[in-house]
Design a protein around this motif. Structure first.
Motif, PDB file in Angstrom:
ATOM      1  N   SER A   9       0.855  -1.184   0.000  1.00  0.00           N
ATOM      2  CA  SER A   9       0.000   0.000   0.000  1.00  0.00           C
ATOM      3  C   SER A   9       0.887   1.228   0.000  1.00  0.00           C
ATOM      4  N   GLN A  10       0.469   2.250  -0.748  1.00  0.00           N
ATOM      5  CA  GLN A  10       1.312   3.433  -0.856  1.00  0.00           C
ATOM      6  C   GLN A  10       0.482   4.669  -1.185  1.00  0.00           C
ATOM      7  N   ALA A  11       0.847   5.787  -0.582  1.00  0.00           N
ATOM      8  CA  ALA A  11       0.230   7.063  -0.937  1.00  0.00           C
ATOM      9  C   ALA A  11       0.739   7.498  -2.308  1.00  0.00           C
ATOM     10  N   ILE A  12      -0.143   8.079  -3.102  1.00  0.00           N
ATOM     11  CA  ILE A  12       0.237   8.593  -4.414  1.00  0.00           C
ATOM     12  C   ILE A  12       0.475  10.096  -4.339  1.00  0.00           C
ATOM     13  N   ALA A  13      -0.470  10.808  -3.717  1.00  0.00           N
ATOM     14  CA  ALA A  13      -0.338  12.254  -3.615  1.00  0.00           C
ATOM     15  C   ALA A  13      -1.180  12.766  -2.458  1.00  0.00           C
ATOM     16  N   VAL A  14      -0.737  13.895  -1.878  1.00  0.00           N
ATOM     17  CA  VAL A  14      -1.479  14.573  -0.828  1.00  0.00           C
ATOM     18  C   VAL A  14      -1.600  16.035  -1.227  1.00  0.00           C
ATOM     19  N   ASP A  15      -2.842  16.524  -1.317  1.00  0.00           N
ATOM     20  CA  ASP A  15      -3.100  17.906  -1.677  1.00  0.00           C
ATOM     21  C   ASP A  15      -4.005  18.505  -0.611  1.00  0.00           C
ATOM     22  N   LYS A  16      -3.389  19.185   0.363  1.00  0.00           N
ATOM     23  CA  LYS A  16      -4.115  19.716   1.522  1.00  0.00           C
ATOM     24  C   LYS A  16      -4.823  18.568   2.236  1.00  0.00           C
ATOM     25  N   ASP A  17      -6.169  18.549   2.222  1.00  0.00           N
ATOM     26  CA  ASP A  17      -6.904  17.500   2.931  1.00  0.00           C
ATOM     27  C   ASP A  17      -7.300  16.335   2.034  1.00  0.00           C
ATOM     28  N   ASP A  18      -6.856  16.359   0.783  1.00  0.00           N
ATOM     29  CA  ASP A  18      -7.227  15.325  -0.171  1.00  0.00           C
ATOM     30  C   ASP A  18      -6.047  14.370  -0.396  1.00  0.00           C
ATOM     31  N   VAL A  19      -6.338  13.077  -0.339  1.00  0.00           N
ATOM     32  CA  VAL A  19      -5.288  12.055  -0.451  1.00  0.00           C
ATOM     33  C   VAL A  19      -5.664  11.069  -1.555  1.00  0.00           C
ATOM     34  N   SER A  20      -4.688  10.667  -2.351  1.00  0.00           N
ATOM     35  CA  SER A  20      -4.870   9.552  -3.283  1.00  0.00           C
ATOM     36  C   SER A  20      -3.863   8.468  -2.906  1.00  0.00           C
ATOM     37  N   TRP A  21      -4.271   7.205  -3.028  1.00  0.00           N
ATOM     38  CA  TRP A  21      -3.408   6.100  -2.617  1.00  0.00           C
ATOM     39  C   TRP A  21      -3.866   4.819  -3.305  1.00  0.00           C
ATOM     40  N   TYR A  22      -3.049   3.795  -3.198  1.00  0.00           N
ATOM     41  CA  TYR A  22      -3.438   2.515  -3.791  1.00  0.00           C
ATOM     42  C   TYR A  22      -2.965   1.366  -2.911  1.00  0.00           C
ATOM     43  N   THR A  23      -3.582   0.220  -3.115  1.00  0.00           N
ATOM     44  CA  THR A  23      -3.109  -1.016  -2.506  1.00  0.00           C
ATOM     45  C   THR A  23      -3.256  -2.142  -3.525  1.00  0.00           C
ATOM     46  N   ALA A  24      -2.280  -3.010  -3.592  1.00  0.00           N
ATOM     47  CA  ALA A  24      -2.283  -4.161  -4.502  1.00  0.00           C
ATOM     48  C   ALA A  24      -1.980  -5.406  -3.679  1.00  0.00           C
ATOM     49  N   TYR A  25      -2.729  -6.469  -3.923  1.00  0.00           N
ATOM     50  CA  TYR A  25      -2.572  -7.644  -3.068  1.00  0.00           C
ATOM     51  C   TYR A  25      -2.942  -8.933  -3.783  1.00  0.00           C
ATOM     52  N   THR A  26      -2.447 -10.037  -3.199  1.00  0.00           N
ATOM     53  CA  THR A  26      -2.832 -11.392  -3.582  1.00  0.00           C
ATOM     54  C   THR A  26      -2.943 -12.206  -2.306  1.00  0.00           C
ATOM     55  N   TRP A  27      -4.125 -12.811  -2.059  1.00  0.00           N
ATOM     56  CA  TRP A  27      -4.327 -13.624  -0.869  1.00  0.00           C
ATOM     57  C   TRP A  27      -5.045 -14.917  -1.241  1.00  0.00           C
ATOM     58  N   VAL A  28      -4.604 -16.022  -0.657  1.00  0.00           N
ATOM     59  CA  VAL A  28      -5.269 -17.310  -0.831  1.00  0.00           C
ATOM     60  C   VAL A  28      -5.381 -17.987   0.526  1.00  0.00           C
ATOM     61  N   GLY A  29      -6.334 -18.940   0.640  1.00  0.00           N
ATOM     62  CA  GLY A  29      -6.484 -19.707   1.870  1.00  0.00           C
ATOM     63  C   GLY A  29      -7.281 -18.973   2.923  1.00  0.00           C
ATOM     64  N   GLY A  30      -7.796 -19.745   3.898  1.00  0.00           N
ATOM     65  CA  GLY A  30      -8.539 -19.149   4.997  1.00  0.00           C
ATOM     66  C   GLY A  30      -9.648 -18.236   4.520  1.00  0.00           C
TER      67      GLY A  30
END
Length: 198
Positions: A9-30
């Motif tokens: 997960s990582q922030a992309i940009a912060v502009d005053k009170d506005d934030v853009s970010w992303y998360t990428a994942y792979t999960w298996v089991g349970g």
């Protein structure tokens, strides 16, 4: 079956009170266990009782740039209430957890069972109630996936004080927004996000 996976997960940009970010994942089991809750966690304006909150304006625009067909995940706000203004969520001081699910993929459902519906901010939500650890969980499930959300979250809290006996003397101690992942792989991008407690 053991859970295996990875996530970034990582922030992309912060502009005053506005934030853009992303998360990428792979999960298996349970399959029935939450693997992660990548989220943005508000750190200012908390510690107020519900009756003293005039509004919680928020805006959230997000998209799955990719998602596997077996994805089981939600996109949700997570608000935590307590009798102690200095506590945090998911602790022994937690009394209520209020979730607002904008998306539920793969047949995932909130904790507990449906106890009715709730008309809040122009939409009719399915309302669930359950218990996790020592606190009560209320979850508002959107009728359809909402990828662009502009709302006042205080209206959800006010609904619970009026209709479900949540005391207005409860302190809001944590406010998060992110994704709970069970299984699958996806790239989730938040194009813009903002929230404040007034």
């Amino acid at each position: 079956m053991l859970s295996i996976g990875s996530q970034i997960s990582q922030a992309i940009a912060v502009d005053k009170d506005d934030v853009s970010w992303y998360t990428a994942y792979t999960w298996v089991g349970g399959n029935f266990k939450v693997k992660s809750y990548a989220n943005l966690d508000l750190r200012i304006g908390l510690g107020k009782v519900i009756s003293a909150i005039s509004s919680i304006p928020t805006s959230w625009s997000w998209t799955y740039t990719s998602a596997s067909s077996d994805l089981v995940a939600n996109i949700s706000y997570d608000l935590w209430l307590s009798n102690n203004s200095n506590s945090t969520g998911a602790s022994s001081s937690s009394t209520f957890e209020v979730m607002i699910w904008l998306s539920a993929r793969g047949g995932t459902y909130p904790a507990g069972s449906q106890v009715g519906t709730a008309s809040v901010n122009g939409a009719t939500w399915k309302l669930f109630k359950g218990t996790v650890s020592t606190w009560t969980v209320f979850t508002f499930l959107a009728p359809n996936e909402i990828t662009k959300f502009n709302s006042d979250l205080s209206e959800f809290l006010n609904f619970l004080t009026i209709k479900h006996n949540v005391p207005s003397s409860q302190f809001l101690v944590q406010a998060q927004a992110g994704t709970e992942v069970f299984i699958g792989n996806a790239n989730l991008t938040t194009n813009s996000y903002s929230i404040s407690v007034n």
